[in-house]
Design a protein around this motif. Structure first.
Motif, PDB file in Angstrom:
ATOM      1  N   SER A   1       0.842  -1.190   0.000  1.00 10.39           N
ATOM      2  CA  SER A   1       0.000   0.000   0.000  1.00 10.39           C
ATOM      3  C   SER A   1       0.877   1.240   0.000  1.00 10.39           C
ATOM      4  O   SER A   1       2.054   1.194   0.395  1.00 10.39           O
ATOM      5  N   GLY A   2       0.276   2.358  -0.432  1.00 11.73           N
ATOM      6  CA  GLY A   2       1.002   3.620  -0.425  1.00 11.73           C
ATOM      7  C   GLY A   2       2.171   3.621  -1.395  1.00 11.73           C
ATOM      8  O   GLY A   2       2.094   3.097  -2.514  1.00 11.73           O
ATOM      9  N   PHE A   3       3.293   4.181  -0.943  1.00  7.97           N
ATOM     10  CA  PHE A   3       4.475   4.275  -1.803  1.00  7.97           C
ATOM     11  C   PHE A   3       5.015   2.891  -2.159  1.00  7.97           C
ATOM     12  O   PHE A   3       5.541   2.692  -3.253  1.00  7.97           O
ATOM     13  N   SER A   4       4.875   1.934  -1.235  1.00 10.13           N
ATOM     14  CA  SER A   4       5.325   0.560  -1.530  1.00 10.13           C
ATOM     15  C   SER A   4       4.559  -0.024  -2.708  1.00 10.13           C
ATOM     16  O   SER A   4       5.105  -0.796  -3.500  1.00 10.13           O
ATOM     17  N   ALA A   5       3.282   0.355  -2.837  1.00  7.87           N
ATOM     18  CA  ALA A   5       2.484  -0.117  -3.970  1.00  7.87           C
ATOM     19  C   ALA A   5       2.989   0.486  -5.270  1.00  7.87           C
ATOM     20  O   ALA A   5       3.096  -0.208  -6.296  1.00  7.87           O
ATOM     21  N   LEU A   6       3.325   1.776  -5.255  1.00  7.64           N
ATOM     22  CA  LEU A   6       3.907   2.406  -6.446  1.00  7.64           C
ATOM     23  C   LEU A   6       5.213   1.735  -6.835  1.00  7.64           C
ATOM     24  O   LEU A   6       5.494   1.507  -8.012  1.00  7.64           O
ATOM     25  N   ARG A   7       6.014   1.413  -5.830  1.00  7.26           N
ATOM     26  CA  ARG A   7       7.290   0.757  -6.102  1.00  7.26           C
ATOM     27  C   ARG A   7       7.079  -0.619  -6.717  1.00  7.26           C
ATOM     28  O   ARG A   7       7.800  -1.024  -7.635  1.00  7.26           O
ATOM     29  N   GLU A   8       6.067  -1.342  -6.253  1.00  9.92           N
ATOM     30  CA  GLU A   8       5.793  -2.669  -6.807  1.00  9.92           C
ATOM     31  C   GLU A   8       5.309  -2.563  -8.245  1.00  9.92           C
ATOM     32  O   GLU A   8       5.655  -3.397  -9.088  1.00  9.92           O
ATOM     33  N   ILE A   9       4.511  -1.546  -8.545  1.00 12.15           N
ATOM     34  CA  ILE A   9       4.082  -1.321  -9.926  1.00 12.15           C
ATOM     35  C   ILE A   9       5.286  -1.046 -10.813  1.00 12.15           C
ATOM     36  O   ILE A   9       5.384  -1.549 -11.942  1.00 12.15           O
ATOM     37  N   ALA A  10       6.240  -0.254 -10.300  1.00 14.09           N
ATOM     38  CA  ALA A  10       7.445   0.051 -11.072  1.00 14.09           C
ATOM     39  C   ALA A  10       8.245  -1.205 -11.400  1.00 14.09           C
ATOM     40  O   ALA A  10       8.918  -1.274 -12.425  1.00 14.09           O
ATOM     41  N   HIS A  11       8.137  -2.223 -10.539  1.00 17.92           N
ATOM     42  CA  HIS A  11       8.879  -3.471 -10.770  1.00 17.92           C
ATOM     43  C   HIS A  11       8.295  -4.315 -11.906  1.00 17.92           C
ATOM     44  O   HIS A  11       8.958  -5.244 -12.378  1.00 17.92           O
ATOM     45  N   VAL A  12       7.067  -4.016 -12.347  1.00 15.24           N
ATOM     46  CA  VAL A  12       6.472  -4.831 -13.415  1.00 15.24           C
ATOM     47  C   VAL A  12       6.282  -4.051 -14.712  1.00 15.24           C
ATOM     48  O   VAL A  12       5.768  -4.606 -15.681  1.00 15.24           O
ATOM     49  N   LEU A  13       6.690  -2.792 -14.743  1.00 13.83           N
ATOM     50  CA  LEU A  13       6.628  -2.006 -15.973  1.00 13.83           C
ATOM     51  C   LEU A  13       7.999  -2.023 -16.642  1.00 13.83           C
ATOM     52  O   LEU A  13       9.008  -1.685 -16.004  1.00 13.83           O
ATOM     53  N   PRO A  14       8.094  -2.406 -17.907  1.00 11.14           N
ATOM     54  CA  PRO A  14       9.409  -2.571 -18.558  1.00 11.14           C
ATOM     55  C   PRO A  14      10.316  -1.351 -18.474  1.00 11.14           C
ATOM     56  O   PRO A  14      11.526  -1.504 -18.255  1.00 11.14           O
ATOM     57  N   LEU A  15       9.776  -0.149 -18.619  1.00 16.85           N
ATOM     58  CA  LEU A  15      10.631   1.042 -18.627  1.00 16.85           C
ATOM     59  C   LEU A  15      11.167   1.407 -17.255  1.00 16.85           C
ATOM     60  O   LEU A  15      12.059   2.244 -17.140  1.00 16.85           O
ATOM     61  N   THR A  16      10.628   0.801 -16.198  1.00 19.16           N
ATOM     62  CA  THR A  16      11.088   1.135 -14.845  1.00 19.16           C
ATOM     63  C   THR A  16      11.725  -0.050 -14.116  1.00 19.16           C
ATOM     64  O   THR A  16      12.084   0.067 -12.949  1.00 19.16           O
ATOM     65  N   TRP A  17      11.854  -1.178 -14.786  1.00 15.77           N
ATOM     66  CA  TRP A  17      12.466  -2.350 -14.150  1.00 15.77           C
ATOM     67  C   TRP A  17      13.825  -2.045 -13.537  1.00 15.77           C
ATOM     68  O   TRP A  17      14.112  -2.413 -12.409  1.00 15.77           O
ATOM     69  N   PHE A  18      14.665  -1.376 -14.312  1.00 17.16           N
ATOM     70  CA  PHE A  18      16.068  -1.245 -13.924  1.00 17.16           C
ATOM     71  C   PHE A  18      16.283  -0.233 -12.803  1.00 17.16           C
ATOM     72  O   PHE A  18      17.244  -0.340 -12.053  1.00 17.16           O
ATOM     73  N   LEU A  19      15.401   0.757 -12.704  1.00 17.42           N
ATOM     74  CA  LEU A  19      15.564   1.785 -11.684  1.00 17.42           C
ATOM     75  C   LEU A  19      14.704   1.535 -10.448  1.00 17.42           C
ATOM     76  O   LEU A  19      14.941   2.138  -9.405  1.00 17.42           O
ATOM     77  N   ALA A  20      13.705   0.662 -10.550  1.00 14.29           N
ATOM     78  CA  ALA A  20      12.821   0.399  -9.420  1.00 14.29           C
ATOM     79  C   ALA A  20      13.568  -0.074  -8.170  1.00 14.29           C
ATOM     80  O   ALA A  20      13.191   0.314  -7.055  1.00 14.29           O
ATOM     81  N   PRO A  21      14.638  -0.901  -8.278  1.00 14.28           N
ATOM     82  CA  PRO A  21      15.341  -1.308  -7.052  1.00 14.28           C
ATOM     83  C   PRO A  21      15.907  -0.144  -6.244  1.00 14.28           C
ATOM     84  O   PRO A  21      16.093  -0.272  -5.032  1.00 14.28           O
ATOM     85  N   VAL A  22      16.191   0.988  -6.897  1.00 16.61           N
ATOM     86  CA  VAL A  22      16.694   2.150  -6.162  1.00 16.61           C
ATOM     87  C   VAL A  22      15.678   2.618  -5.130  1.00 16.61           C
ATOM     88  O   VAL A  22      16.041   3.095  -4.046  1.00 16.61           O
ATOM     89  N   LEU A  23      14.394   2.472  -5.451  1.00 13.06           N
ATOM     90  CA  LEU A  23      13.335   2.939  -4.551  1.00 13.06           C
ATOM     91  C   LEU A  23      13.253   2.107  -3.278  1.00 13.06           C
ATOM     92  O   LEU A  23      12.565   2.502  -2.328  1.00 13.06           O
ATOM     93  N   SER A  24      13.931   0.948  -3.255  1.00 11.28           N
ATOM     94  CA  SER A  24      13.935   0.111  -2.052  1.00 11.28           C
ATOM     95  C   SER A  24      15.053   0.491  -1.087  1.00 11.28           C
ATOM     96  O   SER A  24      15.075   0.009   0.048  1.00 11.28           O
TER      97      SER A  24
END
Length: 364
Positions: free
Chosen positions: A315-338
């Motif tokens: 939920s919240g920002f964690s949910a946005l981060r999880e969405i970023a992990h399944v979108l091709p254009l954000t796969w590579f940068l999504a781990p930074v958000l963790s």
């Protein structure tokens, strides 16, 4: 229908077709970028009097062949990108590349050999089953054959492992190879040595990391940083960009994202959430997200969004981060958000933006 036919045709136990289709499009773009370099090499080689190092099976050809090979490569690459008669044009480009690689030993390049293998395996996988003109002709499927996709994934590990082993030599470890390849002035020798060792370590890590779920997301980030540094530091042109696309095409296959695997429940009242969902629809090329706008009319539930991915809830920002992990254009940068700092800043920013969308109290 026999078991063999069933597996080759692709079924719900196969690989999702959309990641394979994205890989096909990237390979087609790489082939287009390779064409100028291939044509230049071929023209130089076919000039009368030029030294030749043909294989025993090399066909005798003249300078008139250069434009024919180049033009056919462009036409086939464009057909691959749009997905027209996909199996035929992939087989045609593979034959074109095989002809070039067999013509003369001086034409052999690792990136062209990788492109040849990708064309062969994408042809066998049925990569025109999605995101293609073939779909309009009734050739669309949600899943494709698994074994060619597995071989494509193995190819990525082979590239990284063989490259790392080849770099373990005095010239590379001393930083001299890196210094000679830089696109700008020399860097301090200690930094060149450190970067050389880091590239070997990163390639050894990537050869195995992408196969394991726990290491896949960090591996995506390491791969992004590694290949970005190649583009920034090294002399590059269409050939280097083409190689990066060839590697990216293999990365796309590892997450194994299936259609609708993420349920996104959101309140569409906050402008920030509406904007996020708008971009999610645009960038969700793999159709990984099922969007469910479920506002609470009484205003009792907190505004925002929730993601259900498998057995996990965010939920919240964690949910946005999880969405970023399944979108091709954000796969590579999504781990930074963790990471701690970006994660805390993102959570604060999310709360602030959501607060702006809160409805006013009735008494105000």
């Amino acid at each position: 229908m026999s078991k063999t036919t069933f597996i080759l045709a692709g079924d719900s136990g196969g690989e999702p077709s959309r990641p394979v289709a994205v890989a096909r499009i990237l390979v087609g773009c790489a082939a287009l970028l390779q064409m100028p370099g291939v044509r230049s090499q071929l023209v130089s080689l076919l000039v009368p009097g030029t030294f030749r190092a043909p294989y025993a099976i090399s066909p005798p050809i003249g300078p008139a062949w250069a434009p024919v090979v180049s033009f056919s490569m462009v036409v086939l690459a464009l057909a691959i990108i749009v997905g027209w008669q996909t199996r035929i044009v992939l087989a045609g480009l593979a034959a074109n590349l095989a002809f070039l690689l067999a013509l003369d030993q001086q034409l052999f390049r690792n990136d062209l050999y990788l492109l040849f293998l990708e064309c062969c395996l994408l042809c066998l996988a049925g990569s025109g089953a999605a995101l293609s003109l073939d779909v309009w002709r009734g050739g669309g499927r949600d899943f494709v054959a698994r074994w060619p996709v597995l071989l494509l994934k193995i190819q990525l590990s082979v590239v990284y492992a063989s490259t790392a082993i080849a770099k373990i030599n005095p010239s590379f470890l001393s930083g001299d190879v890196l210094q000679a390849s830089l696109r700008f002035a020399e860097i301090p020798q200690r930094l060149a040595i450190a970067l050389s060792l880091a590239s070997i370590g990163a390639e050894c890590f990537l050869a195995v990391a992408l196969w394991f779920r726990v290491a896949r997301r960090p591996g995506m980030l390491v791969g992004f940083l590694l290949h970005s540094s190649f583009v920034v530091l090294l002399e590059w042109g269409p050939q280097l960009v083409a190689f990066e696309l060839e590697m990216l095409a293999l990365y796309v296959l590892f997450p194994g994202i299936r259609p609708g695997e993420c349920l996104v429940v959101y309140d569409d009242r906050p402008p920030f959430i509406r904007a996020c969902m708008k971009w999610c629809r645009r960038l969700d090329w793999l159709r990984a997200c099922r969007l469910d706008p479920s506002p609470d009319p009484a205003g009792e539930a907190p505004l925002g969004l929730e993601v259900v991915h498998g057995s996990r809830r965010f939920s919240g920002f964690s949910a946005l981060r999880e969405i970023a992990h399944v979108l091709p254009l954000t796969w590579f940068l999504a781990p930074v958000l963790s990471l701690p700092v970006p994660g805390n800043l993102g959570d604060r920013l999310y709360r602030r933006l959501i607060a702006r969308g809160q409805p006013a109290s009735p008494g105000i």
